[in-house]
Design an enzyme around this catalytic site. Structure first.
Site, mmCIF file in Angstrom:
data_model
loop_
_atom_site.group_PDB
_atom_site.id
_atom_site.type_symbol
_atom_site.label_atom_id
_atom_site.label_comp_id
_atom_site.label_asym_id
_atom_site.label_seq_id
_atom_site.Cartn_x
_atom_site.Cartn_y
_atom_site.Cartn_z
ATOM 1 N N ARG A 1 3.697 -0.154 1.634
ATOM 2 C CA ARG A 1 2.415 -0.702 2.174
ATOM 3 C C ARG A 1 3.236 -1.975 2.865
ATOM 4 O O ARG A 1 3.734 -2.977 2.013
ATOM 5 C CB ARG A 1 1.455 -1.390 1.428
ATOM 6 C CG ARG A 1 0.309 -2.071 1.914
ATOM 7 C CD ARG A 1 -0.734 -2.345 0.692
ATOM 8 N NE ARG A 1 -1.865 -3.078 1.327
ATOM 9 C CZ ARG A 1 -1.728 -4.438 1.573
ATOM 10 N NH1 ARG A 1 -0.661 -4.982 1.150
ATOM 11 N NH2 ARG A 1 -3.002 -5.112 2.044
ATOM 12 N N LYS B 1 5.604 -10.853 0.204
ATOM 13 C CA LYS B 1 4.876 -11.412 -0.889
ATOM 14 C C LYS B 1 5.763 -12.740 -1.462
ATOM 15 O O LYS B 1 7.106 -12.869 -1.230
ATOM 16 C CB LYS B 1 4.744 -10.522 -2.138
ATOM 17 C CG LYS B 1 3.462 -9.669 -1.683
ATOM 18 C CD LYS B 1 3.158 -8.602 -2.686
ATOM 19 C CE LYS B 1 1.828 -7.788 -2.407
ATOM 20 N NZ LYS B 1 1.504 -6.776 -3.330
HETATM 21 C C1 8Y4 Z 1 1.367 -12.581 2.796
HETATM 22 C C2 8Y4 Z 1 0.524 -11.549 3.088
HETATM 23 C C3 8Y4 Z 1 1.832 -12.561 1.702
HETATM 24 C C4 8Y4 Z 1 -0.023 -10.823 1.963
HETATM 25 C C5 8Y4 Z 1 1.164 -12.065 0.490
HETATM 26 C C6 8Y4 Z 1 0.157 -11.012 0.965
HETATM 27 C C7 8Y4 Z 1 -1.124 -4.601 -2.299
HETATM 28 C C8 8Y4 Z 1 -2.367 -3.934 -1.997
HETATM 29 C C9 8Y4 Z 1 -2.312 -5.880 -1.483
HETATM 30 C C10 8Y4 Z 1 -0.345 -3.829 -3.181
HETATM 31 C C11 8Y4 Z 1 -1.663 -2.152 -2.757
HETATM 32 C C12 8Y4 Z 1 -0.806 -9.148 -0.203
HETATM 33 C C13 8Y4 Z 1 -4.626 -4.731 -0.838
HETATM 34 C C14 8Y4 Z 1 -1.707 -8.699 -1.170
HETATM 35 N N1 8Y4 Z 1 -1.259 -5.813 -1.923
HETATM 36 N N2 8Y4 Z 1 -2.570 -2.693 -2.315
HETATM 37 N N3 8Y4 Z 1 -3.162 -5.012 -1.449
HETATM 38 N N4 8Y4 Z 1 -0.671 -2.518 -3.356
HETATM 39 N N5 8Y4 Z 1 -2.046 -0.669 -2.999
HETATM 40 N N6 8Y4 Z 1 -0.472 -10.324 -0.025
HETATM 41 O O1 8Y4 Z 1 0.681 -4.135 -3.662
HETATM 42 O O2 8Y4 Z 1 -0.406 -8.135 0.749
HETATM 43 S S1 8Y4 Z 1 -2.960 -7.572 -0.786
#
Ligand code: 8Y4
Length: 298
Positions: A280, A246
Site C-alpha cells: 500500500r 510513515k
Molecule cells: C504519511 C501519510 C504518513 C500517511 C503516514 C501515513 C495502513 C492502512 C493506513 C496499513 C492497511 C498511513 C489505512 C496510515 N496504514 N491500511 N491504512 N495497512 N491495510 N499513514 O499499513 O498511511 S493509514
C-alpha cells in the site's frame, strides 16, 4: 527406461503439492476481480480528507481525487484504496455522515471508469455497505472486522478484505505500545481473525493479512516485524504491507525532515523480498520501477 524410473519419489510429490498449494493460495478474489499474486501488486492510496484536498467544496474534492486516482492507475496501481477518515496517530474520528460524503461519490464515479478493484479503507460497517453498493470490490479494515456488524457486511458480499493488526485505537495507540513478543502476538491475532472471518463464510482466497506497521507499535516493534515478516506469510493468506511515508521510516533514517520516498522504496522492496504480495503506497510510479528491478532477478 523402466517405468519405475519415471515415477516421482513420494518426497518429490510432496514438494510439488506444497508448491501447488502455495500457488493456489496466491489468488486474491475481490468481487469480480481475480488478482493473481505471482508478482508484487501495488495498492495506490487515494485519500479524501480535508487535509489532503482542502477547500473548493465537495465536487472539487471528488474531481481532484478522481484525477489523482486515474494518475495512480496510469502509474501502475493494481488496486485503489479510498479512505475518508485519517487513521494517523492522534487523529480524531470523523462522523459517519461526513465519511460517507467524502468517499461514496468518489467510489461511484471511479467504479464507472476504472477496471482495477476499488478498496474502501474503513472500519465502519455502514460505510462498507454503501461503498460495496457503489462499486467497491475490497474492504481495507484497520480493525480487522471487529466492529459489530462489519463481519456480516463482508460475509454477505463477494468483496475481498484486508485484516490488519492494530493495538489500541488511532487516538492513543502510539502512547505506550507494549508486547511480550510482537511478532508472535501479531501472528496470533491475525490467525484468530482469519479463523473468525473464514468461520463466518468468507473464503480464504478473499482474505489478505497485514501486520499494521505503525499501529500501536514502537520503533523496535516495527523493526522486529519488518525483519520477521516471512513467518506471517505462512498463515495461509497473502500479506499486505503499508510502510509508505510513515514516521517509523524517519525513526529508522534518523531524519524527521528527510524526504521519505527513498526510505519508502527500500521498505517496499524489503517487504517483497520477505514475501509480501501487496504494497500500500503513495508513490506508485517509483514503487513500480523498484519492483521491476526485483522482478528481473526472479
Ligand atoms: C504519511 C501519510 C504518513 C500517511 C503516514 C501515513 C495502513 C492502512 C493506513 C496499513 C492497511 C498511513 C489505512 C496510515 N496504514 N491500511 N491504512 N495497512 N491495510 N499513514 O499499513 O498511511 S493509514
Amino acid at each position: 527406461m523402466a517405468q519405475s524410473d519415471k515415477t516421482l519419489p513420494i518426497s518429490a510429490i510432496d514438494s510439488c503439492m506444497a508448491i501447488l498449494s502455495i500457488i493456489r493460495l496466491m489468488n486474491f478474489q475481490c468481487g469480480k476481480h481475480a488478482l493473481v499474486l505471482d508478482r508484487p501488486h501495488i495498492m495506490g492510496i487515494v485519500n479524501v480528507t480535508p487535509d489532503s484536498f482542502s477547500d473548493g467544496g465537495r465536487y472539487a474534492r471528488v474531481d481532484l481525487a478522481l484525477a489523482h486516482a486515474l494518475q495512480l492507475i496510469a502509474d501502475g496501481a493494481d488496486i485503489l484504496d479510498v479512505g475518508g477518515e485519517s487513521t494517523r496517530p492522534g487523529a480524531e474520528p470523523v462522523s459517519l455522515e461526513e465519511e460517507l460524503n467524502r468517499v461514496i461519490p468518489l467510489i461511484s464515479a471511479l467504479a464507472k471508469v476504472v477496471n482495477v478493484p476499488i478498496s474502501i479503507d474503513t472500519y465502519k460497517p455502514e460505510v462498507m455497505r454503501q461503498a460495496i453498493a457503489a462499486g467497491a470490490a475490497m474492504v481495507n479494515d484497520v480493525q480487522a472486522l471487529r466492529m459489530p456488524g462489519a463481519l456480516e457486511v463482508v460475509a454477505n458480499s463477494d468483496v475481498g478484505v484486508c485484516l490488519m493488526h492494530m493495538q489500541g485505537e488511532p487516538k492513543t495507540m502510539q502512547i505506550a505500545p507494549h508486547y511480550h513478543d510482537v511478532v508472535a502476538e501479531v501472528q496470533q491475532f491475525l490467525s484468530e481473525r482469519l479463523n473468525a472471518v473464514t468461520a463466518a463464510g468468507v473464503a480464504m482466497d478473499r482474505i489478505v493479512l497485514d501486520p499494521g506497521f505503525g499501529f500501536g507499535k514502537s520503533r523496535a516493534h516495527n523493526i522486529a516485524l519488518l525483519k520477521n515478516l516471512t513467518p506471517l506469510t505462512q498463515l495461509g493468506a497473502p500479506l499486505l504491507v503499508g510502510l509508505s511515508r510513515k514516521s517509523i521510516l524517519a525513526a529508522m533514517t534518523g531524519d524527521e525532515a528527510a524526504q521519505r520516498l527513498p526510505a519508502s522504496i527500500a521498505a517496499a522492496v524489503i517487504s517483497v523480498m520477505k514475501g509480501a504480495k501487496i504494497l500500500r503506497v503513495h508513490d506508485v510510479k517509483a514503487t513500480a520501477e523498484a519492483f521491476k528491478v526485483w522482478a528481473a532477478i526472479q
